[in-house]
Write an enzyme that holds these catalytic residues in place. Sequence first.
Site, PDB file in Angstrom:
ATOM      1  N   PHE A  58       1.127  -1.026  -0.042  1.00 19.84           N
ATOM      2  CA  PHE A  58       0.108  -0.325   0.246  1.00 19.84           C
ATOM      3  C   PHE A  58       1.015   1.088   0.145  1.00 19.84           C
ATOM      4  O   PHE A  58       2.145   1.728   0.451  1.00 19.84           O
ATOM      5  CB  PHE A  58      -0.731   0.197   1.336  1.00 19.84           C
ATOM      6  CG  PHE A  58      -1.772   1.173   1.183  1.00 19.84           C
ATOM      7  CD1 PHE A  58      -3.048   1.231   0.891  1.00 19.84           C
ATOM      8  CD2 PHE A  58      -1.832   2.177   2.360  1.00 19.84           C
ATOM      9  CE1 PHE A  58      -4.025   1.777   0.120  1.00 19.84           C
ATOM     10  CE2 PHE A  58      -2.601   3.470   1.549  1.00 19.84           C
ATOM     11  CZ  PHE A  58      -3.714   3.429   1.289  1.00 19.84           C
TER      12      PHE A  58
ATOM     13  N   ARG B  67     -12.592  -5.087  -5.484  1.00 14.53           N
ATOM     14  CA  ARG B  67     -12.336  -5.720  -4.641  1.00 14.53           C
ATOM     15  C   ARG B  67     -13.372  -6.424  -3.616  1.00 14.53           C
ATOM     16  O   ARG B  67     -13.829  -5.931  -3.734  1.00 14.53           O
ATOM     17  CB  ARG B  67     -11.578  -5.027  -4.335  1.00 14.53           C
ATOM     18  CG  ARG B  67      -9.843  -5.311  -2.489  1.00 14.53           C
ATOM     19  CD  ARG B  67      -8.789  -3.988  -2.398  1.00 14.53           C
ATOM     20  NE  ARG B  67     -10.023  -3.070  -1.964  1.00 14.53           N
ATOM     21  CZ  ARG B  67      -9.396  -2.923  -1.103  1.00 14.53           C
ATOM     22  NH1 ARG B  67      -7.786  -2.721  -0.236  1.00 14.53           N
ATOM     23  NH2 ARG B  67     -10.212  -1.891  -0.349  1.00 14.53           N
TER      24      ARG B  67
END
Lengths: 407, 407
Positions: free
Chosen positions: B139, B382
Site C-alpha cells: 500500500f 475487491r
Amino acid sequence: MSDAAQNTHANPIPELQERAARLDAEDGLGKLRERFTLPDGVVYLDGNSLGALPAGVPGAVADVVHRQWGELLIRSWDESGWWTAPQRIGDRIAPLIGAAPGQVTVGDSTSVNLFKALVGAARLAAPGRTRMLVDATTFPTDGYIAASAARMTGLELVPVDPSDALGALGDDTAVVLLNHVDYRTGRLHDLPGLTAAAHAAGALIVWDLCHSAGALPVGLDAHSVDLAVGCTYKYLNGGPGSPAYIYVAERHQGAFDSPLPGWNGHAEPFAMTPDYVPAEGPARMRVGTPDILSMLALESALDAWEGVDVEAVRAKSLALTDFFLECVAAYVPQGRVEPVTPAEHDRRGSQVSLRAEGAREVMAELISRGVVGDFRAPDVLRFGFTPLYVGFADVERAARTLGHIFG
Amino acid sequence: MSDAAQNTHANPIPELQERAARLDAEDGLGKLRERFTLPDGVVYLDGNSLGALPAGVPGAVADVVHRQWGELLIRSWDESGWWTAPQRIGDRIAPLIGAAPGQVTVGDSTSVNLFKALVGAARLAAPGRTRMLVDATTFPTDGYIAASAARMTGLELVPVDPSDALGALGDDTAVVLLNHVDYRTGRLHDLPGLTAAAHAAGALIVWDLCHSAGALPVGLDAHSVDLAVGCTYKYLNGGPGSPAYIYVAERHQGAFDSPLPGWNGHAEPFAMTPDYVPAEGPARMRVGTPDILSMLALESALDAWEGVDVEAVRAKSLALTDFFLECVAAYVPQGRVEPVTPAEHDRRGSQVSLRAEGAREVMAELISRGVVGDFRAPDVLRFGFTPLYVGFADVERAARTLGHIFG
C-alpha cells in the site's frame, strides 16, 4: 485569617456585582453563550485547556455516526465530504488566525504538526544555517519535538527566552519556534516584531498558536509568518483531542518537503503509485486517513464562530481579564496570590495565572465550589477566559470564591 | 452475451442457494451480525476498507459527547479514563493480534505509526547495517513513509517483492517492512517464515497488519515479531479514520527511541519539564493528545469481539472466500473475471480480488444493485469478507449479481 478579614474578603462587594451585571448587559457577545451547553452552576474558566461543548455538536456527531457511517458507509468518503474535510475545515479556521484560504490543513496532533513544520522549515532554510532557536519556557512538547526535528535535520537546538530571542538571532539561525501565548504565564509574545526580526536575520519562524487562536487576532498573513501550528480543543472548542492544524504560507508550499509524506498528501492518492508526488497546495501537509468523528465534531463546533469578529472577542477578553484582576485584588487578602500574567494588554493572552502557595489544593477546593480552572506545576492557578461563553458575573463569582478560600 | 448465456448465469442456482442457507444455519458466528447496524438490502463486502457500524457505538459516542465532554468537561481526562485510553484500548486489541498486554498503543494514523516504527527500528538495528527493505507492491503510504524514514536515518531504501524478500536479506539489512496481507491482491504473506528469516539475517522486521488484524490470527508474540502497525477501521470496525496502533515487542521497548517524542510519551507528562524522559512501557509510543471521540468510538466497537475466537473467524473467512470463488465460477461467464487472490488457504487473506475489464464501471454497477465492494486501480474488483457480519447468502447474492452484470 481573622473573622474580620474573612468578612472583608468573603462577602459580596455590591459595587463589583453591579458592575458585572452592567458589563454583561452591555456585552455584544453575551448571547453567544446560547451556542454552548454548559453544566449548571459551574463557572468554567478552563476553556484554555478544553473548550466547552457547542450546542450543535451532539446532533452533528450523531448524524456522522448513524447516517454517514452506519448507512452510507464507504460512500461517505465522497458523498459526505469526508475526504476533503482537512482542507475544508482548515479554510474555516483560516480567518480566525488571519490566513487567506488554501494555507491551513486540519489533522493529526499539535505535536505531529510541529514535527512537520519544523523539519519542513529546516529544509526550507538557507543552506549553511545551523541553529534552531526554541522558546525555553515553551509547553514541553514543543521543546521535545524541536529536539527531535533538530537531531534529524542536523541542526543545533538552542533554547532561548522569548524576550531574548532578538539577541540570539544571527546569520547561523535556520528556524525559530515560539509560542504566541505562554501556556503557563499567559504572556503574549510580540508576533509581528519577532517575525520581522527573524526575517531580518534570514531565518524562518514557526509559531505555536495553541493559546492564542480563537482568543485574539493572530494575523498570520499580515505579518508574513512562515509556518504555524495549533490545537483546536481550547478556544476553538473542537472537543477532547480534536485534530490540530498546520499553516504553511502559500509562498512556501511549493518547496515544502514533509517528513511525513503519507498517501493523503499525494497529488493522486488513489492512483496508488509507488513514487511519492506531493499534492499542490495545502493537501501536501496531510499524512494518513483523517479521524473523521473528531474532525467533523470540530467542523460543527466552528459554527459557534458564525458572524463573530475576532477583534470584538479580543476586546471582551481583555475586559474579562482586567475585571478578574480587579476582583481578585478586592476579594483576595493581599499577599496570598501574585499575578504572573503581564498587566499590559499587549503582553497578555486570554488567561490569568496566579502564583499561590498550595496552588494544587486551592484549585481542588475551587473546583469543589463550582469554579473550574486548572493547576500547573509548581505553583500556578490558571484561569482561562473564553469570551464566547464566559461573562462578567462569572468573573466576579470566581474571584469571590477564591477570596472565600483564602478568607 | 447471448440470451442463453445470460439465462445460464443470471438465474439463481438452487444448489448454491440451498448450500448458502445451510452454511448460514450452521454458522457458529452467524448471530454476531446482530452486533452491527447494517443498511437494509445491502450486501456489504467493503469491510476491508471501512468496517460496519457496531450497534453499541452510537450510544457510547453520545455519552462521550453529552456527559463526558459537555458535563464533566476537563475532569473527564481522569474520571472518564481519557488519559489512559491509548494503552487501555491497545490492550483490547492485543489479543486479536497475538500480543500480551503492555505492547500495543492506540493513536495517530497508520502512516504516523509507521514512521515511529521504522525510525525506531532503524535506531534499534545493529550498527553498520545500511539497508531498509520494503515491500515493492505495498500500500503506497508504507513505501512513501519508508522512503522518508530511510532518508532521515541514513539508510538505503530497497524495494523488494515479498516473495523475493528472503533472497534480498543480507548482513547489510537493518530493517524489513512487509504487509501481512497485500491490499490489492489479498495475498497473505508468510509472517512466521519471513520474520524468522529476517532474524536469521540479523535484521528487525516491521509488519503492517491493516489487512489482516481482525480477519485472521497474527501471532505477533508467538513469532517474535519486532514491531507492527495497523489501522482499526477495517476488520476492527472502529469507524472512519479511527486511530491506528503500534506494537513494540516488550524486549525492544526500553531502547525504543521515538522520532516523535511528544509530551504524552513522557515519563511524567504533567511535570512539564524541559527535558524529555521517555515513559517506560507502551506509553513511550504516544505522541500528542489523543483524539478522544474517535478513540472511544473504537473502544466501544471492540465490544463486538466479546467472546469471539480469532481462529473461528479465520475458519469462517476461508469458508466465505472459498464459497465466493465457487459462486463466481458458477455465475460469471468464463473469462470475464480472473481471481488474483491466491487459491491456497495459507496465501489468502480475507478478501477476493478479481481482475476484470472495465472494473471501475462494473463496481459502480454492482454498488447500484446493492452489492458494495470497491475498485482498485487499474483493473481490480475487491471484495472483503468480514466474518462477524457477512453470511453465505450474502456471498451467493454478490456472485449472482456480478453474473447478472456480465450476463
